[in-house]
Write a protein that holds these residues in place. Structure first.
Motif, PDB file in Angstrom:
ATOM      1  N   TYR A  80     -18.755  -3.181 -14.782  1.00  0.00           N
ATOM      2  CA  TYR A  80     -18.434  -4.493 -14.233  1.00  0.00           C
ATOM      3  C   TYR A  80     -17.576  -4.344 -12.987  1.00  0.00           C
ATOM      4  O   TYR A  80     -17.742  -5.080 -12.015  1.00  0.00           O
ATOM      5  N   HIS A 124     -13.946 -14.225  -8.433  1.00  0.00           N
ATOM      6  CA  HIS A 124     -14.633 -13.768  -9.642  1.00  0.00           C
ATOM      7  C   HIS A 124     -13.598 -13.269 -10.648  1.00  0.00           C
ATOM      8  O   HIS A 124     -12.878 -12.303 -10.385  1.00  0.00           O
ATOM      9  N   THR A 126     -13.376 -11.664 -14.333  1.00  0.00           N
ATOM     10  CA  THR A 126     -14.213 -11.011 -15.331  1.00  0.00           C
ATOM     11  C   THR A 126     -13.343 -10.292 -16.348  1.00  0.00           C
ATOM     12  O   THR A 126     -12.431  -9.554 -15.969  1.00  0.00           O
ATOM     13  N   THR A 265     -16.586 -14.586 -17.958  1.00  0.00           N
ATOM     14  CA  THR A 265     -16.671 -14.568 -16.500  1.00  0.00           C
ATOM     15  C   THR A 265     -16.538 -15.974 -15.930  1.00  0.00           C
ATOM     16  O   THR A 265     -17.132 -16.914 -16.444  1.00  0.00           O
ATOM     17  N   LYS A 267     -16.742 -17.698 -11.938  1.00  0.00           N
ATOM     18  CA  LYS A 267     -17.002 -17.471 -10.517  1.00  0.00           C
ATOM     19  C   LYS A 267     -16.620 -18.737  -9.753  1.00  0.00           C
ATOM     20  O   LYS A 267     -17.269 -19.775  -9.897  1.00  0.00           O
TER      21      LYS A 267
END
Length: 283
Positions: A80, A124, A126, A265, A267
């Motif tokens: 990732y 982002h 994550t 996640t 975004k």
């Protein structure tokens, strides 16, 4: 005529560059608050067991190769990390008069546990779920030239997914999202929701959720729907500097050496700001 147009288009709130405001950074206070929150989450999960150990062992045979499973999870996290880069997202944003856009890169990043760093670069966030508290988020600064109420709405997508390949009655997983606004480094507004809270896992009890980040709704503790996380609303005065943090978090217990996998996640390539007359009286 020109003066009237200028007054109509003037915006009382705007983004500021943190290089000009080093004394206003609330990163350390934000990290302290989330560290305390994460420690409390872990303590609660680890202090609560659904079944006795002998019964859990009878349901799920001892599994070998636990270290190999953990190595695989670490490799998954690194894979990732290799994907952290700016991406163009297709978004449809309806901007109203007086709206403005705050776009990545943002100003500060935060990560802990199995959260990936540098979410400020492209928005982002994550996380991988592991036997710890994990989180990731970003922040940006705004200032005001007039007293106003500010409505903050992130634009982007959210996803989480978790599943297990065996039955683990004592495995627990929980995750959510939040936003904190600091006014001159002092916490002013905090909103936080829990998006899932699962005790016990089996191969058929996983979950996958994909939706717009503005549609995040917390779990309900009763007959009424859970509360929405966004938009975030706060008041600002001339001369104030407000730092807005947006973040994701998760915590798990009893996952070490098990084929349990969890990813989360968000975004957020941009955030919209709407400012108008204050909703409440003077502070």
């Amino acid at each position: 005529m020109t003066r009237a147009l200028d007054r109509e288009l003037s915006r009382p709130v705007g983004r500021v560059v943190p290089d000009d405001l080093p004394q206003y950074s609330s990163a350390e206070e934000f990290e302290r608050l989330l560290t305390e929150f994460g420690a409390a989450q872990l303590a609660e999960l680890r202090g609560r067991r659904r079944y006795p150990d002998d019964l859990a062992a009878a349901i799920t045979p001892p599994q070998g190769g636990g270290e190999l499973v953990e190595d695989f999870k670490r490799d998954l996290l690194e894979s990732y990390a290799d994907r952290v880069r700016p991406e163009l997202a297709e978004l449809t944003v309806n901007l109203q008069p007086g709206s403005q856009v705050v776009a990545a890169p943002y100003d500060n990043s935060w990560q802990t546990g199995l959260g990936l760093p540098l979410s400020r670069l492209d928005g982002h966030m994550t996380l991988i779920g592991g036997d710890t508290f994990s989180g990731a988020g970003f922040s940006f600064f705004v200032q005001a030239t007039a007293r106003a109420s500010v409505v903050v709405t992130p634009q982007g997508t959210y996803e989480h997914s978790f599943f297990d390949l065996q039955t683990h009655p004592n495995l627990q997983t929980r995750g959510g999202a939040g936003a904190i606004v600091f006014r001159n480094t002092v916490q002013d507004v905090k909103t936080e929701i829990t998006l899932w809270n699962r005790v016990g896992m089996s191969p058929v009890s996983g979950e996958t959720v994909r939706l717009g980040i503005t549609d995040l709704v917390g779990l309900s503790g009763g007959p009424f729907p859970g509360s929405r996380l966004f938009p975030v609303v706060f008041d600002i005065n001339p001369g104030d500097t407000c730092e807005v943090w947006i973040y994701l978090w998760n915590t798990c217990s009893g996952t070490t050496g098990t084929p349990f996998f969890c990813t989360q996640t968000g975004k957020v390539p941009m955030v919209t700001l709407n400012a108008g007359p204050p909703f409440v009286g003077p502070h």
